[in-house]
Structure formats: C-alpha cells, structure tokens
Design a protein around this motif. Sequence first.
Motif, PDB file in Angstrom:
ATOM      1  N   PRO A  61     -16.190  -4.899 -29.525  1.00 61.10           N
ATOM      2  CA  PRO A  61     -14.745  -5.127 -29.432  1.00 61.10           C
ATOM      3  C   PRO A  61     -14.401  -6.042 -28.268  1.00 61.10           C
ATOM      4  O   PRO A  61     -15.042  -6.000 -27.217  1.00 61.10           O
ATOM      5  N   GLY A  62     -13.397  -6.868 -28.469  1.00 53.68           N
ATOM      6  CA  GLY A  62     -12.972  -7.807 -27.442  1.00 53.68           C
ATOM      7  C   GLY A  62     -11.745  -8.561 -27.902  1.00 53.68           C
ATOM      8  O   GLY A  62     -11.253  -8.348 -29.017  1.00 53.68           O
ATOM      9  N   PRO A  63     -11.220  -9.477 -27.091  1.00 54.88           N
ATOM     10  CA  PRO A  63     -10.020 -10.234 -27.459  1.00 54.88           C
ATOM     11  C   PRO A  63     -10.308 -11.216 -28.572  1.00 54.88           C
ATOM     12  O   PRO A  63     -11.450 -11.605 -28.817  1.00 54.88           O
ATOM     13  N   LEU A  64      -9.270 -11.637 -29.247  1.00 56.83           N
ATOM     14  CA  LEU A  64      -9.404 -12.604 -30.322  1.00 56.83           C
ATOM     15  C   LEU A  64      -9.682 -13.991 -29.768  1.00 56.83           C
ATOM     16  O   LEU A  64      -9.299 -14.323 -28.646  1.00 56.83           O
ATOM     17  N   ILE A  65     -10.331 -14.819 -30.582  1.00 59.03           N
ATOM     18  CA  ILE A  65     -10.482 -16.219 -30.221  1.00 59.03           C
ATOM     19  C   ILE A  65      -9.101 -16.864 -30.254  1.00 59.03           C
ATOM     20  O   ILE A  65      -8.188 -16.375 -30.921  1.00 59.03           O
ATOM     21  N   PRO A  66      -8.895 -17.983 -29.548  1.00 58.34           N
ATOM     22  CA  PRO A  66      -7.557 -18.587 -29.442  1.00 58.34           C
ATOM     23  C   PRO A  66      -6.880 -18.858 -30.781  1.00 58.34           C
ATOM     24  O   PRO A  66      -5.673 -18.652 -30.927  1.00 58.34           O
ATOM     25  N   ALA A  67      -7.633 -19.295 -31.773  1.00 66.21           N
ATOM     26  CA  ALA A  67      -7.026 -19.646 -33.065  1.00 66.21           C
ATOM     27  C   ALA A  67      -6.409 -18.445 -33.759  1.00 66.21           C
ATOM     28  O   ALA A  67      -5.531 -18.597 -34.612  1.00 66.21           O
ATOM     29  N   LEU A  68      -6.869 -17.235 -33.399  1.00 61.37           N
ATOM     30  CA  LEU A  68      -6.368 -16.032 -34.049  1.00 61.37           C
ATOM     31  C   LEU A  68      -5.351 -15.273 -33.205  1.00 61.37           C
ATOM     32  O   LEU A  68      -4.892 -14.202 -33.613  1.00 61.37           O
ATOM     33  N   GLN A  69      -5.015 -15.817 -32.051  1.00 60.54           N
ATOM     34  CA  GLN A  69      -4.050 -15.153 -31.186  1.00 60.54           C
ATOM     35  C   GLN A  69      -2.638 -15.512 -31.632  1.00 60.54           C
ATOM     36  O   GLN A  69      -1.960 -16.345 -31.045  1.00 60.54           O
ATOM     37  N   SER A  70      -2.214 -14.867 -32.700  1.00 65.24           N
ATOM     38  CA  SER A  70      -0.916 -15.145 -33.303  1.00 65.24           C
ATOM     39  C   SER A  70      -0.368 -13.861 -33.899  1.00 65.24           C
ATOM     40  O   SER A  70      -1.123 -12.982 -34.323  1.00 65.24           O
ATOM     41  N   TYR A  71       0.957 -13.760 -33.925  1.00 67.82           N
ATOM     42  CA  TYR A  71       1.571 -12.587 -34.547  1.00 67.82           C
ATOM     43  C   TYR A  71       1.360 -12.569 -36.054  1.00 67.82           C
ATOM     44  O   TYR A  71       1.654 -11.569 -36.721  1.00 67.82           O
TER      45      TYR A  71
ATOM     46  N   ASP B  77       0.290 -23.668 -40.937  1.00 66.33           N
ATOM     47  CA  ASP B  77       1.198 -24.703 -40.425  1.00 66.33           C
ATOM     48  C   ASP B  77       1.440 -24.519 -38.936  1.00 66.33           C
ATOM     49  O   ASP B  77       1.506 -25.500 -38.184  1.00 66.33           O
ATOM     50  N   GLU B  78       1.558 -23.267 -38.518  1.00 67.09           N
ATOM     51  CA  GLU B  78       1.790 -23.008 -37.093  1.00 67.09           C
ATOM     52  C   GLU B  78       0.562 -23.332 -36.260  1.00 67.09           C
ATOM     53  O   GLU B  78       0.672 -23.848 -35.141  1.00 67.09           O
ATOM     54  N   ALA B  79      -0.633 -23.034 -36.786  1.00 74.73           N
ATOM     55  CA  ALA B  79      -1.866 -23.211 -36.016  1.00 74.73           C
ATOM     56  C   ALA B  79      -2.424 -24.626 -36.107  1.00 74.73           C
ATOM     57  O   ALA B  79      -2.924 -25.169 -35.111  1.00 74.73           O
ATOM     58  N   TRP B  80      -2.353 -25.236 -37.295  1.00 75.55           N
ATOM     59  CA  TRP B  80      -2.995 -26.528 -37.507  1.00 75.55           C
ATOM     60  C   TRP B  80      -2.051 -27.632 -37.989  1.00 75.55           C
ATOM     61  O   TRP B  80      -2.479 -28.748 -38.241  1.00 75.55           O
ATOM     62  N   GLY B  81      -0.774 -27.317 -38.139  1.00 76.30           N
ATOM     63  CA  GLY B  81       0.201 -28.338 -38.492  1.00 76.30           C
ATOM     64  C   GLY B  81       0.213 -28.724 -39.950  1.00 76.30           C
ATOM     65  O   GLY B  81       0.705 -29.788 -40.317  1.00 76.30           O
ATOM     66  N   ARG B  82      -0.307 -27.880 -40.830  1.00 77.92           N
ATOM     67  CA  ARG B  82      -0.245 -28.159 -42.269  1.00 77.92           C
ATOM     68  C   ARG B  82      -0.248 -26.838 -43.025  1.00 77.92           C
ATOM     69  O   ARG B  82      -0.875 -25.873 -42.618  1.00 77.92           O
ATOM     70  N   TYR B  83       0.494 -26.801 -44.131  1.00 79.52           N
ATOM     71  CA  TYR B  83       0.589 -25.584 -44.930  1.00 79.52           C
ATOM     72  C   TYR B  83      -0.636 -25.395 -45.817  1.00 79.52           C
ATOM     73  O   TYR B  83      -1.020 -24.265 -46.120  1.00 79.52           O
ATOM     74  N   TRP B  84      -1.198 -26.507 -46.274  1.00 76.10           N
ATOM     75  CA  TRP B  84      -2.323 -26.428 -47.224  1.00 76.10           C
ATOM     76  C   TRP B  84      -3.301 -27.544 -46.910  1.00 76.10           C
ATOM     77  O   TRP B  84      -2.912 -28.710 -46.840  1.00 76.10           O
TER      78      TRP B  84
ATOM     79  N   VAL C  40      -0.993 -14.816 -49.264  1.00 71.51           N
ATOM     80  CA  VAL C  40      -1.285 -16.244 -49.421  1.00 71.51           C
ATOM     81  C   VAL C  40      -0.165 -17.084 -48.809  1.00 71.51           C
ATOM     82  O   VAL C  40      -0.419 -18.073 -48.106  1.00 71.51           O
ATOM     83  N   ILE C  41       1.076 -16.692 -49.055  1.00 73.92           N
ATOM     84  CA  ILE C  41       2.210 -17.426 -48.485  1.00 73.92           C
ATOM     85  C   ILE C  41       2.207 -17.317 -46.963  1.00 73.92           C
ATOM     86  O   ILE C  41       2.392 -18.318 -46.246  1.00 73.92           O
ATOM     87  N   ALA C  42       1.987 -16.103 -46.443  1.00 75.59           N
ATOM     88  CA  ALA C  42       1.938 -15.918 -44.997  1.00 75.59           C
ATOM     89  C   ALA C  42       0.801 -16.713 -44.371  1.00 75.59           C
ATOM     90  O   ALA C  42       0.933 -17.255 -43.266  1.00 75.59           O
ATOM     91  N   GLY C  43      -0.326 -16.804 -45.081  1.00 70.57           N
ATOM     92  CA  GLY C  43      -1.439 -17.603 -44.579  1.00 70.57           C
ATOM     93  C   GLY C  43      -1.089 -19.073 -44.476  1.00 70.57           C
ATOM     94  O   GLY C  43      -1.505 -19.764 -43.539  1.00 70.57           O
ATOM     95  N   SER C  44      -0.309 -19.566 -45.430  1.00 68.07           N
ATOM     96  CA  SER C  44       0.118 -20.965 -45.378  1.00 68.07           C
ATOM     97  C   SER C  44       1.035 -21.216 -44.191  1.00 68.07           C
ATOM     98  O   SER C  44       0.931 -22.241 -43.506  1.00 68.07           O
ATOM     99  N   ILE C  45       1.937 -20.275 -43.935  1.00 67.10           N
ATOM    100  CA  ILE C  45       2.835 -20.415 -42.783  1.00 67.10           C
ATOM    101  C   ILE C  45       2.036 -20.376 -41.482  1.00 67.10           C
ATOM    102  O   ILE C  45       2.288 -21.145 -40.549  1.00 67.10           O
ATOM    103  N   TRP C  46       1.075 -19.469 -41.418  1.00 64.66           N
ATOM    104  CA  TRP C  46       0.209 -19.384 -40.242  1.00 64.66           C
ATOM    105  C   TRP C  46      -0.570 -20.688 -40.055  1.00 64.66           C
ATOM    106  O   TRP C  46      -0.703 -21.193 -38.937  1.00 64.66           O
TER     107      TRP C  46
END
Length: 330
Positions: A169-179, A261-268, A253-259
């Motif tokens: 167990p430990g903290p998340l990697i930066p890419a996964l540190q999101s609500y 866009d927030e993390a990588w600047g694209r929905y798909w 799937v929809i929430a993943g697309s929003i995530w």
Amino acid sequence: MTYTLAGPVDEAMASASDTLIIAMIVTYAAALFLFAIEAAYGRRTKLKAGRLMPVGAGAAEGADDDIEVNVRTTEGEAQASQSVLGKIALGVTALGFLFGVAQIITRGLAAGRWPWGNMFEFIVAMCLVAVGGLLYASWRYQARFLGAFVLVPTLILLGIGVRWLYVDPGPLIPALQSYWVPIHVTALIIAGGAFMVSGVAGITYLVAHRAEAKKALGEKGAGIAGRLPSSELLDRISHRFILFAFPLWTFGVIAGSIWADEAWGRYWGWDPKEVWSFISWVIYAAYLHARATGGWRGPKATWINVIGFLTVMFNFFAVNYMFSGLHSYA
C-alpha cells in the motif's frame, strides 16, 4: 513495468489488510467446498422465483383480445439441490464477505487513500462485489446454487492478485491523483462484479439448457449438469444483473472520458482500454436490445452475454497488463 509505491504507510493497518485477504481466500475456499457438496449430493427441492408472464388484456368491453401485456404474476417454480451444508456455506460466504469489507477498509487506511488504485486492489474490490451479488441472489432468488460457480472465478482472481499483482500500500502515482478515481473506478468495479455474476449465471444457463434439451429427447442428465436448476431461472438472474450493471458501465465509460480530458486534454484517444470498454458496451447493448425486441432469446442471447463478460475480463486484466503495467491503473 513494476515498481513500489513509496510513501507514509500505516504498518499496522497494512499488516491487518494482508491478514484479512488470506482469511478471505481461506473462507471462500471452505464455502466453495460446502457448496460443491450440496450441488452434488443435496436433495432436489422446489424453489420459488418471480417471473414475467404474458396474460390477456382484453377483458374490458371493446378491448382488443389480441393485446398482451407483461405483468408480475405468481412465482414460478424451479428445482435445485439443497441441504443444510448449503446454508452453512452461505453463512461462511457472508463471513468471507465481511473479511473483504474489512480488508478494503484497512487497506485504504494503510495507504491513506481510496483503496482501488492498482490492479490488486481492483481485483479484491470487484470480487467483493461479485460475492455481494451472490449473497443478494441467494436472498432474492433462493439462488445459492450459484455459489459453487461464482466462487470459482472469485478464488482464481484473488489467487492471481495475491500471487502476481500484489503491491505494498502507498500513495497513487500522479496520473491517478484525481477525484475521478473514486467515481470512474468505483462504477467499473460495481459493474464488473455484477457482470461477473451475470456471466457465470449465463454459462451455467447454457449447461442447464443443454441438459434440459437432452432430457426432452429422453436422455438422462449425468453429473452436475443434470442437477442444475431450470435454465429459465438462470436466464432471469443473468438478465437482471445485466440490467443493473449496464447503466453503471455506461456511466463509468463517460466518467473515464471526462477524466481523460482532465488528465491528458482529450476525451477519446483510441487507447486500448477505451476501445475495449466501448466494445463491451456495444455487446451488452446488443444483448439488451435482443432481449427487449424479442429477436434473440435463450442460448443466442446468452452467448452475447458470455462474449460480453469475456471482453470485460480481457479488458480489465490482459489489456491493462499489456498497456498500463501491473500496478499503474485499475
């Protein structure tokens, strides 16, 4: 790609979490053994389960006698092997479920975050949902006969997780540190667990349907196939779990697309995980469409369900293994 997630960890909670995962596996194994004995040697007993039946709607004056509507009528009957060992197995399964809840809580407290940030945690949570689905089906449909089938993939997945996918167990990697982690991943965990129960029920349905077809031809059903409950009941359970899981999968799937866009600047981005998630969505949508329109029912529709279940498992494990690393993404 493997690495250790370093960071402040509550060692006491981490140790308790590791102990609980072993206790959960041992408990599920004991329950599976008892379920298997019940399935093989239990007494055939009538079960009750609700169903939708077409009835005439032309009783009123001037009504069209050809109109049919679906209403819930008296409970249909099916048979399954039952014994006191099955009740004990169900209690042992419930104990294992509580161990699983405690394991997830202690894992989250140890890491100081939501406890599904890697493949190991994802597997444990999804198996917990599947066992919860088994307990619900046992209460709602008297379907504890599924225990001998649901616990097999559950134990296999937990074994794979402990043996090959475990990470401290430990903290998340930066890419996964999101609500979006507790939103997107939670939806997929619940949907995946429900699809797991539905897929197992679907496979069992195909075996039971084949046994019933042989019996109709005068052949005697042999082994466990001849002791399964009616295929109609198995089909009903499988269908209703998909009705529950499909909206959650759609939301995931929809929430993943929003995530994305927030993390990588694209929905798909045609990422393999995105593509396979969409493929699974299309397959289950086709299944529900076939059921709703009445075009395909029985084994044909069930094969669509089984294929959808296999694509979900392939996406969760093979695709994530090949393209995301073992511990970077659930």
